[in-house]
Design an enzyme around this catalytic site. Structure first.
Site, PDB file in Angstrom:
ATOM      1  CG  HIS A 241      -2.213   0.940   1.251  1.00 17.60           C
ATOM      2  ND1 HIS A 241      -2.206   1.861   0.182  1.00 17.60           N
ATOM      3  CD2 HIS A 241      -2.899   1.369   2.312  1.00 17.60           C
ATOM      4  CE1 HIS A 241      -3.396   2.415   0.601  1.00 17.60           C
ATOM      5  NE2 HIS A 241      -3.961   2.388   1.846  1.00 17.60           N
ATOM      6  CG  HIS A 280      -4.541   0.479  -8.347  1.00 20.90           C
ATOM      7  ND1 HIS A 280      -5.896   0.600  -7.770  1.00 20.90           N
ATOM      8  CD2 HIS A 280      -4.052   1.530  -7.522  1.00 20.90           C
ATOM      9  CE1 HIS A 280      -6.088   1.287  -6.805  1.00 20.90           C
ATOM     10  NE2 HIS A 280      -4.965   2.126  -6.798  1.00 20.90           N
ATOM     11  CG  ASP A 336       2.821   4.197  -4.136  1.00 17.41           C
ATOM     12  OD1 ASP A 336       1.592   3.155  -4.427  1.00 17.41           O
ATOM     13  OD2 ASP A 336       2.999   5.050  -3.408  1.00 17.41           O
TER      14      ASP A 336
HETATM   15  C1  SDX Z   1      -1.554   2.442  -3.480  1.00 18.78           C
HETATM   16  O1  SDX Z   1      -6.300   0.614  -3.222  1.00 18.78           O
HETATM   17  C2  SDX Z   1      -5.894   1.732  -3.582  1.00 18.78           C
HETATM   18  O2  SDX Z   1      -6.392   2.575  -4.112  1.00 18.78           O
HETATM   19  C3  SDX Z   1      -4.376   1.832  -3.284  1.00 18.78           C
HETATM   20  C4  SDX Z   1      -3.688   3.461  -3.611  1.00 18.78           C
HETATM   21  C5  SDX Z   1      -4.321   4.494  -2.838  1.00 18.78           C
HETATM   22  O3  SDX Z   1      -4.336   5.446  -3.434  1.00 18.78           O
HETATM   23  O4  SDX Z   1      -4.768   4.167  -1.858  1.00 18.78           O
HETATM   24  O5  SDX Z   1      -3.880   3.487  -5.132  1.00 18.78           O
HETATM   25  C6  SDX Z   1      -2.264   3.500  -3.162  1.00 18.78           C
HETATM   26  O6  SDX Z   1      -1.382   1.450  -2.662  1.00 18.78           O
HETATM   27  C7  SDX Z   1      -1.025   1.678  -4.859  1.00 18.78           C
HETATM   28  C8  SDX Z   1      -0.507   0.176  -5.143  1.00 18.78           C
HETATM   29  C9  SDX Z   1       1.075   0.328  -4.330  1.00 18.78           C
HETATM   30  N1  SDX Z   1       1.499  -0.940  -4.365  1.00 18.78           N
HETATM   31  C10 SDX Z   1       2.330  -1.344  -5.045  1.00 18.78           C
HETATM   32  O7  SDX Z   1       2.810  -0.655  -5.887  1.00 18.78           O
HETATM   33  C11 SDX Z   1       2.928  -2.756  -4.683  1.00 18.78           C
HETATM   34  C12 SDX Z   1       3.069  -3.710  -6.038  1.00 18.78           C
HETATM   35  N2  SDX Z   1       1.831  -3.800  -6.783  1.00 18.78           N
HETATM   36  C13 SDX Z   1       1.172  -5.151  -6.186  1.00 18.78           C
HETATM   37  O8  SDX Z   1       1.585  -5.451  -4.703  1.00 18.78           O
HETATM   38  C14 SDX Z   1      -0.282  -5.172  -6.398  1.00 18.78           C
HETATM   39  O9  SDX Z   1      -0.532  -4.869  -7.776  1.00 18.78           O
HETATM   40  C15 SDX Z   1      -1.431  -4.547  -5.481  1.00 18.78           C
HETATM   41  C16 SDX Z   1      -1.067  -4.993  -4.232  1.00 18.78           C
HETATM   42  C17 SDX Z   1      -1.165  -3.120  -5.673  1.00 18.78           C
HETATM   43  C18 SDX Z   1      -2.752  -4.905  -6.122  1.00 18.78           C
HETATM   44  O10 SDX Z   1      -2.842  -6.468  -5.709  1.00 18.78           O
HETATM   45  P1  SDX Z   1      -4.112  -7.115  -6.220  1.00 18.78           P
HETATM   46  O11 SDX Z   1      -5.059  -6.293  -6.693  1.00 18.78           O
HETATM   47  O12 SDX Z   1      -4.149  -8.132  -5.254  1.00 18.78           O
HETATM   48  O13 SDX Z   1      -3.550  -7.999  -7.614  1.00 18.78           O
HETATM   49  P2  SDX Z   1      -2.987  -9.550  -7.552  1.00 18.78           P
HETATM   50  O14 SDX Z   1      -1.807  -9.548  -6.412  1.00 18.78           O
HETATM   51  O15 SDX Z   1      -4.026 -10.522  -7.452  1.00 18.78           O
HETATM   52  O16 SDX Z   1      -2.383  -9.451  -8.925  1.00 18.78           O
HETATM   53  C19 SDX Z   1      -2.811 -10.036 -10.068  1.00 18.78           C
HETATM   54  C20 SDX Z   1      -1.794 -10.515 -10.988  1.00 18.78           C
HETATM   55  C21 SDX Z   1      -1.103 -11.681 -10.102  1.00 18.78           C
HETATM   56  O17 SDX Z   1      -0.560 -12.548 -10.978  1.00 18.78           O
HETATM   57  P3  SDX Z   1      -1.092 -14.167 -10.832  1.00 18.78           P
HETATM   58  O18 SDX Z   1      -0.699 -14.551  -9.567  1.00 18.78           O
HETATM   59  O19 SDX Z   1      -2.402 -13.974 -11.159  1.00 18.78           O
HETATM   60  O20 SDX Z   1      -0.416 -14.909 -12.035  1.00 18.78           O
HETATM   61  O21 SDX Z   1      -0.912  -9.458 -11.127  1.00 18.78           O
HETATM   62  C22 SDX Z   1       0.396  -9.982 -10.445  1.00 18.78           C
HETATM   63  C23 SDX Z   1       0.060 -10.880  -9.376  1.00 18.78           C
HETATM   64  O22 SDX Z   1       0.971 -11.744  -9.088  1.00 18.78           O
HETATM   65  N3  SDX Z   1       0.840  -8.748  -9.955  1.00 18.78           N
HETATM   66  C24 SDX Z   1       2.140  -8.405 -10.112  1.00 18.78           C
HETATM   67  C25 SDX Z   1       2.421  -7.037  -9.677  1.00 18.78           C
HETATM   68  N4  SDX Z   1       0.943  -6.698  -9.179  1.00 18.78           N
HETATM   69  C26 SDX Z   1       0.011  -7.709  -9.344  1.00 18.78           C
HETATM   70  N5  SDX Z   1       3.189  -8.957 -10.465  1.00 18.78           N
HETATM   71  C27 SDX Z   1       4.342  -8.231 -10.630  1.00 18.78           C
HETATM   72  N6  SDX Z   1       4.645  -7.016 -10.069  1.00 18.78           N
HETATM   73  C28 SDX Z   1       3.432  -6.542  -9.463  1.00 18.78           C
HETATM   74  N7  SDX Z   1       3.538  -5.056  -9.053  1.00 18.78           N
END
Ligand code: SDX
Length: 402
Positions: A241, A280, A336
């Protein structure tokens, strides 16, 4: 299971309330605060003006804005007792731990929602006294967020605390208190002050993100708002997050040069590394804030000079955006990457999530106020589960266990 349906992990597709505050269309990459597009607000509004809009539902008149701003700035002062509180931390304590604790500490000063008040409607529409209490709590938390953040910074720098100055803007006052040079001849740099104000504005709210949900879950028990905000701060600290803006820079530092990007991308695809700053839960095309971050970065770099990590960041962005693995998963840059701007402005790396909390207390408070004033009063948030554990079994004495 009595008709209970288990929501996917992480509330993947769960709406828990109706809200009039922020609208997001993840497929179209749209973000609006009370109907106003984020692009227009970033261009024309200020963080505190948009804060008023998010909390009270309309853009303030000149007088309303003036009153709101003066109340927030007035409440920026911290009791001198807080100095002892901050000095109790080790010099190298993470500023997010200090800030989370500091909001809870505020609850010890002002906790209005204490046991004697529970059970009666704390805040009722039209009840001037209780609405005034709520407004004061809002002014205090927004006003003190910058002061507490600056105090945490000063602990890390081993420096004396400074009293919030008079006559500067909200963001200018924060930069003054954060000043890394000698504040005697501190003059807010208008470009940096404006850039930080835009970044505060676009970070102010984002509907029911993890930390906002945490604030509402906690606030639904009618605890004081300071304690609920402390809970939200703890949630935002996580690298999935708000902690991601710090993680992005650590990731770029670990990659180093642009020529190391392809190997890093392959490691991400093997799930050995995380690509912070990408992906996201809601945005599946682009995060509209990332374009504003990019534009703001160009402005800041004109003053501070380009960051040597910028080339690596661009190489990483370009590589990920054309790679099937990321395209298939609809992963695009999120807000971010703003860490590059904070770094160029000279903020310490572990301070970046604090720069997310300071503006985000506005969105948390807007949703908290909406919940407190909802028709029919506050319902405590208490979800159910589907139990899939052991069926009934009898106790076995220790000597008979294998
Ligand atoms: C913020 O919610 C909000 O609005 C948050 C925010 C706000 O203003 O409050 O926008 C601020 O928190 C932005 C996000 C910051 N976090 C990051 O940058 C960390 C990296 N991002 C990931 O951890 C992830 O994308 C999340 C946590 C942001 C979202 O995760 P989800 O929605 O649970 O998605 P998921 O994990 O189910 O991913 C779907 C697929 C998966 O692949 P499979 O397992 O299905 O093969 O996408 C992949 C994930 O492995 N994936 C990534 C990835 N993010 C998702 N793979 C590589 N790198 C990534 N960053």
């Amino acid at each position: 299971e009595k008709g209970l349906r288990v929501q996917d992990k992480g509330f993947l597709n769960t709406a828990v309330l109706r809200s009039q505050i922020t609208f997001i269309d993840g497929d179209a990459g749209v973000l609006r605060y009370r109907g106003y597009p984020i692009e227009q607000l970033a261009e024309k509004s200020s963080h505190l003006e948009s804060a008023y809009l998010l909390i009270y539902g309309s853009l303030p008149t000149k007088d309303q804005h003036k009153h709101f701003e003066s109340e927030v700035l007035r409440h920026g002062i911290m009791h001198s007792d807080a100095e002892g509180f901050f000095r109790s931390f080790r010099y190298d304590a993470h500023p997010m731990s200090m800030l989370t604790s500091a909001f809870a500490m505020l609850g010890s000063y002002y906790g209005e929602a204490n046991p004697s008040l529970q059970g009666q409607r704390l805040y009722t529409q039209g009840n001037k006294e209780s609405l005034a209490t709520m407004d004061r709590q809002i002014y205090r938390i927004i006003g003190k967020a910058t002061t507490l953040a600056a105090m945490a910074y000063r602990v890390r720098q081993g420096r004396d605390f400074v009293t919030p100055p008079v006559g500067l803007s909200y963001t200018g006052s924060f930069l003054y208190q954060m000043d890394h040079l000698s504040e005697q001849n501190y003059v807010p740099n208008p470009v940096l002050e404006k850039a930080l104000d835009v970044l505060f504005l676009i970070h102010a709210d984002h509907e029911l993100n993890a930390s906002c949900t945490t604030v509402l879950q906690t606030g639904s028990s009618l605890v004081d708002p300071y304690s609920a905000i402390a809970a939200g701060c703890a949630s935002l600290y996580g690298p999935l997050h708000g902690g991601a803006n710090e993680a992005v820079i650590r990731m770029l530092l670990s990659i180093g040069k642009p020529e190391n990007v392809p190997a890093f991308i392959e490691a991400v695809k093997r799930r050995e590394k995380t690509l912070s700053g990408f992906g996201h839960r809601v945005y599946k095309t682009s995060d509209p804030r990332s374009f504003i971050v990019r534009k703001t970065a160009d402005e800041v770099f004109k003053v501070t000079g380009k960051d040597e990590l910028l080339e690596t960041a661009m190489a990483l962005h370009d590589a990920a955006m054309k790679d099937e693995y990321f395209i298939k998963r609809k992963l695009a840059p999120n807000v971010d990457f703003c860490g590059l701007i904070y770094r160029a402005m000279g903020f310490p790396l572990d301070f970046f999530p604090v720069l997310f909390v300071v503006p985000r207390v506005v969105g948390w408070l807007a949703h908290w106020r909406q919940m407190m004033l909802q028709e029919g009063g506050v319902k405590i948030w208490r979800p159910r589960q589907v139990y899939v554990g052991e069926t009934k079994r009898d106790y076995v004495p220790a000597e008979d266990r294998v």
